[in-house]
Design a protein around this motif. Structure first.
Motif, PDB file in Angstrom:
ATOM      1  N   VAL A 180     -13.421  26.952  14.505  1.00  0.00           N
ATOM      2  CA  VAL A 180     -14.095  25.702  14.849  1.00  0.00           C
ATOM      3  C   VAL A 180     -14.068  25.510  16.360  1.00  0.00           C
ATOM      4  O   VAL A 180     -13.230  26.080  17.057  1.00  0.00           O
ATOM      5  N   GLY A 181     -14.983  24.725  16.870  1.00  0.00           N
ATOM      6  CA  GLY A 181     -15.013  24.413  18.297  1.00  0.00           C
ATOM      7  C   GLY A 181     -15.554  25.558  19.129  1.00  0.00           C
ATOM      8  O   GLY A 181     -16.196  26.479  18.627  1.00  0.00           O
ATOM      9  N   ARG A 182     -15.283  25.480  20.438  1.00  0.00           N
ATOM     10  CA  ARG A 182     -15.739  26.517  21.369  1.00  0.00           C
ATOM     11  C   ARG A 182     -14.650  26.731  22.415  1.00  0.00           C
ATOM     12  O   ARG A 182     -13.802  25.870  22.627  1.00  0.00           O
ATOM     13  N   GLU A 225     -13.384  20.665  21.160  1.00  0.00           N
ATOM     14  CA  GLU A 225     -14.089  20.111  19.997  1.00  0.00           C
ATOM     15  C   GLU A 225     -13.645  20.754  18.687  1.00  0.00           C
ATOM     16  O   GLU A 225     -14.426  20.903  17.759  1.00  0.00           O
ATOM     17  N   ALA A 226     -12.386  21.143  18.613  1.00  0.00           N
ATOM     18  CA  ALA A 226     -11.863  21.777  17.405  1.00  0.00           C
ATOM     19  C   ALA A 226     -11.141  20.754  16.538  1.00  0.00           C
ATOM     20  O   ALA A 226     -10.433  19.882  17.043  1.00  0.00           O
ATOM     21  N   THR A 227     -11.349  20.877  15.249  1.00  0.00           N
ATOM     22  CA  THR A 227     -10.642  20.054  14.264  1.00  0.00           C
ATOM     23  C   THR A 227     -10.214  20.964  13.118  1.00  0.00           C
ATOM     24  O   THR A 227     -10.782  22.045  12.933  1.00  0.00           O
ATOM     25  N   THR A 228      -9.234  20.519  12.361  1.00  0.00           N
ATOM     26  CA  THR A 228      -8.832  21.273  11.172  1.00  0.00           C
ATOM     27  C   THR A 228      -9.813  20.968  10.053  1.00  0.00           C
ATOM     28  O   THR A 228     -10.637  20.062  10.165  1.00  0.00           O
ATOM     29  N   VAL A 229      -9.696  21.695   8.953  1.00  0.00           N
ATOM     30  CA  VAL A 229     -10.567  21.435   7.812  1.00  0.00           C
ATOM     31  C   VAL A 229     -10.332  20.040   7.249  1.00  0.00           C
ATOM     32  O   VAL A 229     -11.180  19.497   6.563  1.00  0.00           O
ATOM     33  N   ASN A 230      -9.183  19.448   7.572  1.00  0.00           N
ATOM     34  CA  ASN A 230      -8.872  18.091   7.116  1.00  0.00           C
ATOM     35  C   ASN A 230      -9.334  17.032   8.104  1.00  0.00           C
ATOM     36  O   ASN A 230      -9.059  15.848   7.918  1.00  0.00           O
ATOM     37  N   GLY A 231      -9.992  17.455   9.183  1.00  0.00           N
ATOM     38  CA  GLY A 231     -10.517  16.511  10.157  1.00  0.00           C
ATOM     39  C   GLY A 231      -9.551  16.112  11.256  1.00  0.00           C
ATOM     40  O   GLY A 231      -9.857  15.237  12.062  1.00  0.00           O
ATOM     41  N   GLU A 232      -8.386  16.756  11.329  1.00  0.00           N
ATOM     42  CA  GLU A 232      -7.423  16.443  12.385  1.00  0.00           C
ATOM     43  C   GLU A 232      -7.901  17.071  13.695  1.00  0.00           C
ATOM     44  O   GLU A 232      -8.261  18.246  13.737  1.00  0.00           O
ATOM     45  N   PRO A 247      -6.965  26.617   7.941  1.00  0.00           N
ATOM     46  CA  PRO A 247      -7.244  25.260   8.435  1.00  0.00           C
ATOM     47  C   PRO A 247      -8.077  25.223   9.713  1.00  0.00           C
ATOM     48  O   PRO A 247      -8.610  24.179  10.077  1.00  0.00           O
ATOM     49  N   LEU A 248      -8.222  26.360  10.395  1.00  0.00           N
ATOM     50  CA  LEU A 248      -8.923  26.386  11.683  1.00  0.00           C
ATOM     51  C   LEU A 248     -10.305  27.023  11.589  1.00  0.00           C
ATOM     52  O   LEU A 248     -10.970  27.204  12.603  1.00  0.00           O
ATOM     53  N   LEU A 249     -10.721  27.365  10.377  1.00  0.00           N
ATOM     54  CA  LEU A 249     -11.995  28.056  10.200  1.00  0.00           C
ATOM     55  C   LEU A 249     -13.082  27.109   9.711  1.00  0.00           C
ATOM     56  O   LEU A 249     -12.806  26.163   8.978  1.00  0.00           O
ATOM     57  N   ARG A 250     -14.306  27.408  10.135  1.00  0.00           N
ATOM     58  CA  ARG A 250     -15.446  26.639   9.651  1.00  0.00           C
ATOM     59  C   ARG A 250     -15.541  26.832   8.144  1.00  0.00           C
ATOM     60  O   ARG A 250     -15.365  27.951   7.662  1.00  0.00           O
ATOM     61  N   PRO A 251     -15.869  25.780   7.422  1.00  0.00           N
ATOM     62  CA  PRO A 251     -16.016  25.956   5.984  1.00  0.00           C
ATOM     63  C   PRO A 251     -17.215  26.850   5.676  1.00  0.00           C
ATOM     64  O   PRO A 251     -18.224  26.816   6.364  1.00  0.00           O
ATOM     65  N   VAL A 252     -17.046  27.686   4.668  1.00  0.00           N
ATOM     66  CA  VAL A 252     -18.142  28.537   4.221  1.00  0.00           C
ATOM     67  C   VAL A 252     -18.899  27.753   3.177  1.00  0.00           C
ATOM     68  O   VAL A 252     -18.357  27.410   2.126  1.00  0.00           O
ATOM     69  N   LEU A 253     -20.142  27.464   3.475  1.00  0.00           N
ATOM     70  CA  LEU A 253     -20.967  26.700   2.551  1.00  0.00           C
ATOM     71  C   LEU A 253     -21.801  27.656   1.721  1.00  0.00           C
ATOM     72  O   LEU A 253     -22.267  28.669   2.221  1.00  0.00           O
ATOM     73  N   PRO A 254     -21.998  27.304   0.451  1.00  0.00           N
ATOM     74  CA  PRO A 254     -22.824  28.182  -0.379  1.00  0.00           C
ATOM     75  C   PRO A 254     -24.251  28.168   0.160  1.00  0.00           C
ATOM     76  O   PRO A 254     -24.730  27.180   0.706  1.00  0.00           O
ATOM     77  N   GLY A 255     -24.937  29.295  -0.018  1.00  0.00           N
ATOM     78  CA  GLY A 255     -26.328  29.390   0.419  1.00  0.00           C
ATOM     79  C   GLY A 255     -27.209  28.441  -0.371  1.00  0.00           C
ATOM     80  O   GLY A 255     -27.017  28.215  -1.558  1.00  0.00           O
ATOM     81  N   ILE A 256     -28.151  27.866   0.312  1.00  0.00           N
ATOM     82  CA  ILE A 256     -29.092  26.954  -0.343  1.00  0.00           C
ATOM     83  C   ILE A 256     -30.480  27.528  -0.171  1.00  0.00           C
ATOM     84  O   ILE A 256     -30.915  27.838   0.937  1.00  0.00           O
TER      85      ILE A 256
END
Length: 165
Positions: free
Chosen positions: A52-54, A69-76, A153-162
């Motif tokens: 997450v972030g840059r 601009e980094a947050t955990t998967v829980n929004g921290e 906790p530091l990775l972008r969530p993998v969203l299913p393909g739409i």
């Protein structure tokens, strides 16, 4: 923290002493330092596209962390100058793998040398052949469940393909 790897040699030594990692303990300082560099760069190479972030320091920053601009998967929120302990521990674990088998986390793949079928006497072996170079690279890389768990906790969530029609 070193400019070329996450954590410190002393902290890595303590980390592995707690885990009774004998191969780490008997290796010389030069080999352990080199493994820390390779392990840190392997973590960045394998995971940065999903972090997450840059990079806080921009493109020329040597390592992927710290990040803005980094947050955990829980929004921290993760401070712009912070190095999450999970990244350091992942680098240590990768360093241990690199110490035991240098280059194992960054394999060199030569498609022309990939064996599809091999027959020796009555025994025959056929290896899976990847359709694309991305598939070939993915199949050559080890699955690092320890690192996946530490870095989750530091990775972008993998969203299913739409599929949009």
């Amino acid at each position: 923290m070193s400019a070329s790897f996450y954590g410190t040699l002393a902290a890595a030594d303590a980390y592995f002493a707690d885990r009774a990692n004998a191969p780490w303990a008997v290796a010389n300082d030069g080999d352990r330092l080199a493994a820390l560099v390779r392990g840190s760069h392997a973590v960045d190479g394998l995971y940065e596209p999903r972090f997450v972030g840059r990079r806080t320091g921009g493109y020329d920053q040597v390592l992927s962390w710290p990040r803005s601009e980094a947050t955990t998967v829980n929004g921290e929120v993760i401070a712009d100058d912070a190095l999450p302990l999970a990244v350091t521990y992942a680098a240590y674990e990768a360093a241990a793998l690199e110490l035991s088998e240098p280059g194992s986390l960054t394999p060199v793949i030569v498609a022309a040398c990939t064996v599809k079928r091999e027959k020796v006497g009555p025994l025959e072996t056929e290896y899976a052949v990847a359709d694309t170079s991305d598939d070939m690279i993915a199949s050559a890389r080890p699955v690092l469940t320890m690192l996946d768990g530490l870095l989750y906790p530091l990775l972008r969530p993998v969203l299913p393909g739409i599929l949009v029609v």
